[in-house]
Write a protein that holds these residues in place. Structure first.
Motif, PDB file in Angstrom:
ATOM      1  N   ASP A 120      -0.035  -8.506  -5.972  1.00 47.14           N
ATOM      2  CA  ASP A 120      -0.218  -7.363  -4.831  1.00 47.14           C
ATOM      3  C   ASP A 120       0.079  -7.883  -3.538  1.00 47.14           C
ATOM      4  O   ASP A 120       0.261  -8.777  -3.115  1.00 47.14           O
ATOM      5  N   ALA A 121       0.875  -6.766  -2.826  1.00 46.72           N
ATOM      6  CA  ALA A 121       1.282  -6.930  -1.492  1.00 46.72           C
ATOM      7  C   ALA A 121       1.330  -5.630  -0.662  1.00 46.72           C
ATOM      8  O   ALA A 121       1.178  -4.751  -1.382  1.00 46.72           O
ATOM      9  N   ARG A 122       1.780  -5.745   0.562  1.00 46.35           N
ATOM     10  CA  ARG A 122       1.998  -4.581   1.306  1.00 46.35           C
ATOM     11  C   ARG A 122       3.479  -4.600   0.996  1.00 46.35           C
ATOM     12  O   ARG A 122       4.235  -5.518   1.091  1.00 46.35           O
ATOM     13  N   LEU A 123       3.991  -3.197   1.457  1.00 47.50           N
ATOM     14  CA  LEU A 123       5.281  -2.726   1.209  1.00 47.50           C
ATOM     15  C   LEU A 123       6.414  -3.635   2.317  1.00 47.50           C
ATOM     16  O   LEU A 123       7.556  -3.938   1.766  1.00 47.50           O
ATOM     17  N   GLY A 124       5.807  -3.870   3.498  1.00 47.81           N
ATOM     18  CA  GLY A 124       6.416  -4.498   4.406  1.00 47.81           C
ATOM     19  C   GLY A 124       6.619  -5.935   4.141  1.00 47.81           C
ATOM     20  O   GLY A 124       7.416  -6.417   4.808  1.00 47.81           O
ATOM     21  N   GLU A 125       5.791  -6.424   3.373  1.00 48.28           N
ATOM     22  CA  GLU A 125       5.911  -7.981   3.003  1.00 48.28           C
ATOM     23  C   GLU A 125       7.356  -8.281   1.932  1.00 48.28           C
ATOM     24  O   GLU A 125       7.619  -9.342   1.935  1.00 48.28           O
ATOM     25  N   VAL A 126       7.604  -7.081   1.303  1.00 44.47           N
ATOM     26  CA  VAL A 126       8.852  -7.334   0.394  1.00 44.47           C
ATOM     27  C   VAL A 126       9.776  -6.541   0.784  1.00 44.47           C
ATOM     28  O   VAL A 126      10.761  -6.461  -0.089  1.00 44.47           O
ATOM     29  N   LYS A 139      -0.022  -0.500   0.363  1.00 45.06           N
ATOM     30  CA  LYS A 139      -0.142  -1.637  -0.479  1.00 45.06           C
ATOM     31  C   LYS A 139       0.338  -1.338  -1.906  1.00 45.06           C
ATOM     32  O   LYS A 139       0.067  -0.084  -2.208  1.00 45.06           O
ATOM     33  N   ILE A 140       0.979  -2.091  -2.429  1.00 44.37           N
ATOM     34  CA  ILE A 140       1.610  -1.857  -3.735  1.00 44.37           C
ATOM     35  C   ILE A 140       1.281  -3.175  -4.688  1.00 44.37           C
ATOM     36  O   ILE A 140       0.866  -4.208  -4.196  1.00 44.37           O
ATOM     37  N   ARG A 141       1.475  -2.809  -6.058  1.00 46.38           N
ATOM     38  CA  ARG A 141       1.144  -3.923  -6.891  1.00 46.38           C
ATOM     39  C   ARG A 141       2.535  -3.710  -7.798  1.00 46.38           C
ATOM     40  O   ARG A 141       2.853  -2.622  -8.494  1.00 46.38           O
ATOM     41  N   PHE A 142       3.070  -4.672  -8.345  1.00 42.20           N
ATOM     42  CA  PHE A 142       4.323  -4.858  -9.175  1.00 42.20           C
ATOM     43  C   PHE A 142       4.514  -6.001  -9.825  1.00 42.20           C
ATOM     44  O   PHE A 142       3.993  -6.943  -9.421  1.00 42.20           O
TER      45      PHE A 142
END
Length: 358
Positions: A173-179, A311-314
């Motif tokens: 789990d992360a925010r798109l801006g973190e990755v 927020k995205i999950r990948f």
């Protein structure tokens, strides 16, 4: 009466239609009769009654005389020449006020072979129509299956296993801006498009009209100097920066080629994630959330600082991301292939009908 579907039950339409005439004023149509809308007959607004029914008195009901096949004429009247005659015999000052009354319809010059040949022609064309309908239903079923699988995949309910067995690592789990990092497209207006241009290019409007989640073959080219353009790196994901509707702007596509000029009003996302996986994720599972991030009224805007908060999950492992991306691409290719078959059958039928009705 519809132009694209012929005769349908009133309660099957997604809009409410009030009846202006009393029940006793309606017309009876027998199964197989041809019914047409006087105001839209020149556009092909007619169809064969699929069953005994009642229709509006604003329509005209035609029953075939002995020696004539209504199925044959149902096909014949869709040909360019008969449609021209239907228009020519309609009355009205403008096209939107044209009406084809029965007395004028009877004057339309139509020709037919023997009843036996009429039936053979109708059998052949009916079979091709049935083939098209079957293919379209298959494509719709595949599309529904695709949507269900996407929901299961991006929720983690459905997981793939590594080819050699075992299990992939847990999702992150992360925010798109973190990755991801972000950039903006540059230039390339409609006037800059040139079929003979040396540089392939993508304009933001083409994300709505031309491309799906994956851009392999680029449709447009430009003659602009590449030195002044924003060029893609294979795997870039592009998202419109403006549009007329929040849901419309919530679109994403992965560019598979290096060196494609990315026009203005495009957000460019570069990350360590598989680009195709990310495009499917954003365009499907995250579509509503992206739409809520967009701001504006008559024109809505979507900026990098909006997307960074998403927020995205990948999958933690790139191999699982690629597995998901490949599976969804294969599904989309299957849907496209079935729709192409339907289109090709329609085209073949149109050419055949033109020759049969000469």
């Amino acid at each position: 009466m519809t132009i694209d579907r012929g005769m349908v039950r009133r309660d099957s339409l997604e809009r409410e239609i009030s009846a202006n005439a009393s029940d006793e004023a309606n017309l009876r149509a027998r199964a197989g009769d041809i019914v047409y809308n006087m105001m839209r007959m020149w556009q092909g607004a007619y169809g064969r009654a699929p069953e005994d029914c009642m229709v509006s008195p604003a329509y005209v009901v035609l029953s075939a005389r002995s020696g004539y096949s209504p199925r044959f004429f149902a096909h014949l009247l869709r040909e360019p020449r008969p449609l021209y005659w239907l228009w020519a015999f309609s009355h009205g000052l403008t096209n939107d006020r044209l009406r084809l009354y029965y007395r004028d319809f009877t004057r339309v010059p139509l020709h037919a072979p023997s009843l036996e040949e009429q039936e053979k022609i109708a059998d052949m064309l009916d079979a091709m129509d049935a083939r098209v309908e079957l293919l379209l239903k298959r494509a719709e079923t595949l599309s529904q299956y695709r949507d269900g699988v996407i929901q299961q995949l991006f929720s983690g309910e459905l997981r793939f296993a590594p080819p050699k067995g075992g299990a992939y690592a847990d999702w992150i789990d992360a925010r798109l801006g973190e990755v991801a990092s972000f950039a903006k497209g540059r230039g390339v207006s409609r006037e800059d498009i040139a079929p003979e241009g040396l540089t392939p290019c993508i304009r933001y409007g083409e994300l709505y009209t031309t491309y799906g989640e994956v851009i392999g073959q680029v449709a447009s080219r430009t003659h602009l100097d590449p030195a002044g353009l924003m060029l893609s790196i294979a795997g870039d994901v592009i998202v419109p920066a403006s549009g007329e509707d929040p849901l419309e702007i919530a679109s994403a596509a992965c560019v598979l080629q290096d060196g494609v000029a990315l026009g203005g009003d495009l957000n460019i996302i570069r990350s360590s994630l598989d680009g195709v996986f990310l495009a499917y994720l954003l365009r499907n599972a995250k579509r509503l959330e992206i739409a809520r991030l967009a701001q504006g009224y008559s024109v809505v805007h979507l900026y990098p600082h909006h997307l960074k908060r998403l927020k995205i999950r990948f999958p933690a492992q790139i191999e699982e991301q690629r597995h998901i991306a490949a599976f969804l691409q294969a599904l989309d290719r299957k849907v496209a292939a079935v729709r192409a078959q339907a289109a090709a059958t329609r085209t073949f039928k149109a050419g055949l009908a033109q020759r049969l009705f000469v």
